[in-house]
Design a protein around this motif. Structure first.
Motif, PDB file in Angstrom:
ATOM      1  N   LEU A 204       0.833  -1.187   0.000  1.00 16.34           N
ATOM      2  CA  LEU A 204       0.000   0.000   0.000  1.00 16.34           C
ATOM      3  C   LEU A 204       0.874   1.245   0.000  1.00 16.34           C
ATOM      4  O   LEU A 204       1.945   1.256   0.616  1.00 16.34           O
ATOM      5  CB  LEU A 204      -0.914   0.018   1.230  1.00 16.34           C
ATOM      6  N   TYR A 205       0.408   2.290  -0.677  1.00 16.97           N
ATOM      7  CA  TYR A 205       1.152   3.540  -0.741  1.00 16.97           C
ATOM      8  C   TYR A 205       0.251   4.702  -0.324  1.00 16.97           C
ATOM      9  O   TYR A 205      -0.938   4.735  -0.659  1.00 16.97           O
ATOM     10  CB  TYR A 205       1.673   3.787  -2.162  1.00 16.97           C
ATOM     11  N   GLY A 206       0.823   5.606   0.412  1.00 18.76           N
ATOM     12  CA  GLY A 206       0.048   6.762   0.840  1.00 18.76           C
ATOM     13  C   GLY A 206       0.962   7.855   1.338  1.00 18.76           C
ATOM     14  O   GLY A 206       2.189   7.699   1.381  1.00 18.76           O
ATOM     15  N   GLU A 207       0.366   8.982   1.724  1.00 23.69           N
ATOM     16  CA  GLU A 207       1.161  10.102   2.204  1.00 23.69           C
ATOM     17  C   GLU A 207       0.960  10.325   3.693  1.00 23.69           C
ATOM     18  O   GLU A 207      -0.121  10.087   4.239  1.00 23.69           O
ATOM     19  CB  GLU A 207       0.841  11.383   1.428  1.00 23.69           C
ATOM     20  N   VAL A 208       2.006  10.762   4.334  1.00 23.45           N
ATOM     21  CA  VAL A 208       1.982  11.037   5.764  1.00 23.45           C
ATOM     22  C   VAL A 208       1.135  12.282   6.031  1.00 23.45           C
ATOM     23  O   VAL A 208       1.258  13.288   5.318  1.00 23.45           O
ATOM     24  CB  VAL A 208       3.412  11.252   6.292  1.00 23.45           C
ATOM     25  N   ILE A 209       0.266  12.202   7.035  1.00 22.08           N
ATOM     26  CA  ILE A 209      -0.549  13.344   7.428  1.00 22.08           C
ATOM     27  C   ILE A 209      -0.517  13.487   8.946  1.00 22.08           C
ATOM     28  O   ILE A 209      -0.117  12.573   9.663  1.00 22.08           O
ATOM     29  CB  ILE A 209      -2.010  13.224   6.950  1.00 22.08           C
ATOM     30  N   THR A 210      -0.943  14.644   9.425  1.00 17.06           N
ATOM     31  CA  THR A 210      -1.041  14.870  10.857  1.00 17.06           C
ATOM     32  C   THR A 210      -2.343  14.283  11.381  1.00 17.06           C
ATOM     33  O   THR A 210      -3.410  14.524  10.802  1.00 17.06           O
ATOM     34  CB  THR A 210      -0.990  16.370  11.179  1.00 17.06           C
ATOM     35  N   GLY A 211      -2.265  13.512  12.451  1.00 24.93           N
ATOM     36  CA  GLY A 211      -3.458  12.909  13.039  1.00 24.93           C
ATOM     37  C   GLY A 211      -4.102  13.826  14.059  1.00 24.93           C
ATOM     38  O   GLY A 211      -3.790  15.024  14.147  1.00 24.93           O
ATOM     39  N   LEU A 212      -4.969  13.245  14.865  1.00 23.76           N
ATOM     40  CA  LEU A 212      -5.689  14.021  15.865  1.00 23.76           C
ATOM     41  C   LEU A 212      -4.931  14.145  17.181  1.00 23.76           C
ATOM     42  O   LEU A 212      -5.380  14.819  18.105  1.00 23.76           O
ATOM     43  CB  LEU A 212      -7.069  13.380  16.131  1.00 23.76           C
ATOM     44  N   GLY A 213      -3.800  13.463  17.291  1.00 22.60           N
ATOM     45  CA  GLY A 213      -2.991  13.565  18.500  1.00 22.60           C
ATOM     46  C   GLY A 213      -3.471  12.733  19.666  1.00 22.60           C
ATOM     47  O   GLY A 213      -3.029  12.925  20.804  1.00 22.60           O
ATOM     48  N   GLU A 214      -4.381  11.778  19.404  1.00 27.70           N
ATOM     49  CA  GLU A 214      -4.925  10.964  20.483  1.00 27.70           C
ATOM     50  C   GLU A 214      -4.123   9.694  20.726  1.00 27.70           C
ATOM     51  O   GLU A 214      -4.253   9.055  21.765  1.00 27.70           O
ATOM     52  CB  GLU A 214      -6.378  10.575  20.167  1.00 27.70           C
ATOM     53  N   GLY A 215      -3.293   9.313  19.750  1.00 24.88           N
ATOM     54  CA  GLY A 215      -2.591   8.037  19.827  1.00 24.88           C
ATOM     55  C   GLY A 215      -1.736   7.869  21.061  1.00 24.88           C
ATOM     56  O   GLY A 215      -1.736   6.809  21.693  1.00 24.88           O
ATOM     57  N   GLN A 216      -1.000   8.920  21.427  1.00 24.59           N
ATOM     58  CA  GLN A 216      -0.089   8.824  22.571  1.00 24.59           C
ATOM     59  C   GLN A 216      -0.832   8.483  23.856  1.00 24.59           C
ATOM     60  O   GLN A 216      -0.385   7.646  24.645  1.00 24.59           O
ATOM     61  CB  GLN A 216       0.666  10.134  22.741  1.00 24.59           C
ATOM     62  N   TYR A 217      -1.992   9.106  24.059  1.00 25.47           N
ATOM     63  CA  TYR A 217      -2.763   8.874  25.277  1.00 25.47           C
ATOM     64  C   TYR A 217      -3.215   7.421  25.385  1.00 25.47           C
ATOM     65  O   TYR A 217      -3.060   6.784  26.434  1.00 25.47           O
ATOM     66  CB  TYR A 217      -3.976   9.800  25.301  1.00 25.47           C
ATOM     67  N   TYR A 218      -3.758   6.887  24.280  1.00 22.55           N
ATOM     68  CA  TYR A 218      -4.312   5.539  24.328  1.00 22.55           C
ATOM     69  C   TYR A 218      -3.229   4.467  24.355  1.00 22.55           C
ATOM     70  O   TYR A 218      -3.314   3.507  25.132  1.00 22.55           O
ATOM     71  CB  TYR A 218      -5.246   5.313  23.137  1.00 22.55           C
ATOM     72  N   ILE A 219      -2.223   4.602  23.521  1.00 17.71           N
ATOM     73  CA  ILE A 219      -1.187   3.574  23.438  1.00 17.71           C
ATOM     74  C   ILE A 219      -0.437   3.423  24.753  1.00 17.71           C
ATOM     75  O   ILE A 219      -0.031   2.327  25.148  1.00 17.71           O
ATOM     76  CB  ILE A 219      -0.213   3.895  22.290  1.00 17.71           C
ATOM     77  N   ALA A 220      -0.256   4.528  25.463  1.00 20.08           N
ATOM     78  CA  ALA A 220       0.493   4.501  26.718  1.00 20.08           C
ATOM     79  C   ALA A 220      -0.255   3.800  27.851  1.00 20.08           C
ATOM     80  O   ALA A 220       0.336   3.487  28.891  1.00 20.08           O
ATOM     81  CB  ALA A 220       0.852   5.924  27.140  1.00 20.08           C
ATOM     82  N   LYS A 221      -1.547   3.539  27.673  1.00 17.55           N
ATOM     83  CA  LYS A 221      -2.317   2.853  28.709  1.00 17.55           C
ATOM     84  C   LYS A 221      -1.763   1.437  28.930  1.00 17.55           C
ATOM     85  O   LYS A 221      -1.535   0.698  27.963  1.00 17.55           O
ATOM     86  CB  LYS A 221      -3.789   2.771  28.308  1.00 17.55           C
ATOM     87  N   ASP A 222      -1.573   1.069  30.187  1.00 16.19           N
ATOM     88  CA  ASP A 222      -1.004  -0.247  30.501  1.00 16.19           C
ATOM     89  C   ASP A 222      -1.840  -1.380  29.913  1.00 16.19           C
ATOM     90  O   ASP A 222      -1.299  -2.403  29.484  1.00 16.19           O
ATOM     91  CB  ASP A 222      -0.895  -0.422  32.020  1.00 16.19           C
ATOM     92  N   GLY A 223      -3.169  -1.201  29.897  1.00 18.92           N
ATOM     93  CA  GLY A 223      -4.047  -2.245  29.381  1.00 18.92           C
ATOM     94  C   GLY A 223      -3.797  -2.549  27.921  1.00 18.92           C
ATOM     95  O   GLY A 223      -3.999  -3.691  27.470  1.00 18.92           O
ATOM     96  N   TYR A 224      -3.360  -1.537  27.163  1.00 18.24           N
ATOM     97  CA  TYR A 224      -3.005  -1.740  25.761  1.00 18.24           C
ATOM     98  C   TYR A 224      -1.535  -2.133  25.623  1.00 18.24           C
ATOM     99  O   TYR A 224      -1.185  -3.068  24.904  1.00 18.24           O
ATOM    100  CB  TYR A 224      -3.266  -0.471  24.952  1.00 18.24           C
ATOM    101  N   MET A 225      -0.661  -1.373  26.299  1.00 21.14           N
ATOM    102  CA  MET A 225       0.777  -1.554  26.112  1.00 21.14           C
ATOM    103  C   MET A 225       1.228  -2.976  26.418  1.00 21.14           C
ATOM    104  O   MET A 225       2.037  -3.560  25.679  1.00 21.14           O
ATOM    105  CB  MET A 225       1.540  -0.558  26.989  1.00 21.14           C
ATOM    106  N   SER A 226       0.721  -3.559  27.486  1.00 21.47           N
ATOM    107  CA  SER A 226       1.133  -4.914  27.842  1.00 21.47           C
ATOM    108  C   SER A 226       0.721  -5.914  26.767  1.00 21.47           C
ATOM    109  O   SER A 226       1.471  -6.851  26.450  1.00 21.47           O
ATOM    110  CB  SER A 226       0.531  -5.315  29.188  1.00 21.47           C
ATOM    111  N   GLN A 227      -0.454  -5.710  26.188  1.00 20.78           N
ATOM    112  CA  GLN A 227      -0.911  -6.625  25.124  1.00 20.78           C
ATOM    113  C   GLN A 227      -0.125  -6.413  23.837  1.00 20.78           C
ATOM    114  O   GLN A 227       0.187  -7.379  23.120  1.00 20.78           O
ATOM    115  CB  GLN A 227      -2.402  -6.425  24.862  1.00 20.78           C
TER     116      GLN A 227
END
Length: 223
Positions: free
Chosen positions: A92-115
């Motif tokens: 797949l090919y695409g261009e980099v864009i700016t997201g909503l900035g929510e990723g850092q908050y959710y990914i850092a959650k222990d419930g996600y990170m451990s999995q």
């Protein structure tokens, strides 16, 4: 009994792309049953949410819903697991864009990170890279739905609940990463949200508007 067979027959006559007109008498030949049973099957498919149906003169206009298409895709994926053994990847090919900035908050959650660590074999950088697919790749991306995802289960941290996430292992410019699709996503299908063990923008020296290549690792291919 007739659900997947009936949906397959409707799909073969074009009822995925647009509504098609068909009578119960015509449909009975597709499912090898009586006209009365065929009418009952169509009504049941509508009641179960697999098709939308509008009665018209001489029959009905029928189209598969997203739920109906999803059931066929699941059936197809099951057959792939039975009959398909070779590896193939989706490019797949695409261009980099700016997201909503929510990723850092959710990914850092222990419930996600451990999995993520246990199931993806890497600890994600606390943030995501967002890639908008080009037209051709946006169509190819639909094939991801036929790949068995890695499931990250939802959890409750004592204050609020967090939904599950589907993960698809990828490589982006050679770096082992994963596309994540939250169950409660609000992103369009042509937008990929990617996690990786490193900050991809820095390591790859990419910026908004730059094109990147995303290789979705598909474990199976039909011969």
């Amino acid at each position: 009994m007739y659900t997947t067979t009936s949906l397959k027959k409707l799909a073969l006559i074009g009822a995925i792309e647009k509504p098609v007109k068909i009578s119960s008498t015509e449909f009975m030949h597709h499912v090898s049953t009586s006209s009365k049973t065929a009418a009952r099957v169509l009504k049941q498919l509508e009641d179960d949410g697999f098709i939308s149906r509008q009665l018209v003169a001489g029959g009905q206009m029928v189209q598969l819903t997203e739920v109906g298409v999803g059931l066929l895709k699941k059936e197809y994926a099951d057959y792939q697991q039975i009959f398909c053994k070779d590896h193939v990847d989706l490019e797949l090919y695409g261009e980099v864009i700016t997201g909503l900035g929510e990723g850092q908050y959710y990914i850092a959650k222990d419930g996600y990170m451990s999995q993520f660590r246990d199931k993806l074999d890497f600890k994600p950088f606390p943030g995501t890279l967002n890639v908008r697919l080009n037209g051709e790749s946006a169509q190819i991306r639909d094939n991801m739905d036929l790949i068995q995802p890695i499931i990250i289960n939802g959890f409750n941290d004592g204050e609020r609940s967090f939904g599950g996430v589907k993960c698809y292992p990828i490589e982006i410019e050679g770096i082992k990463s994963a596309v994540i699709i939250p169950d409660r996503t609000h992103y369009p299908a042509d937008l990929l949200e990617i996690i990786a063990p490193v900050k991809l923008r820095e390591v790859l020296r990419i910026h908004d508007g730059d094109e990147v290549k995303v290789v979705v690792k598909n474990p199976q291919k039909c011969k």
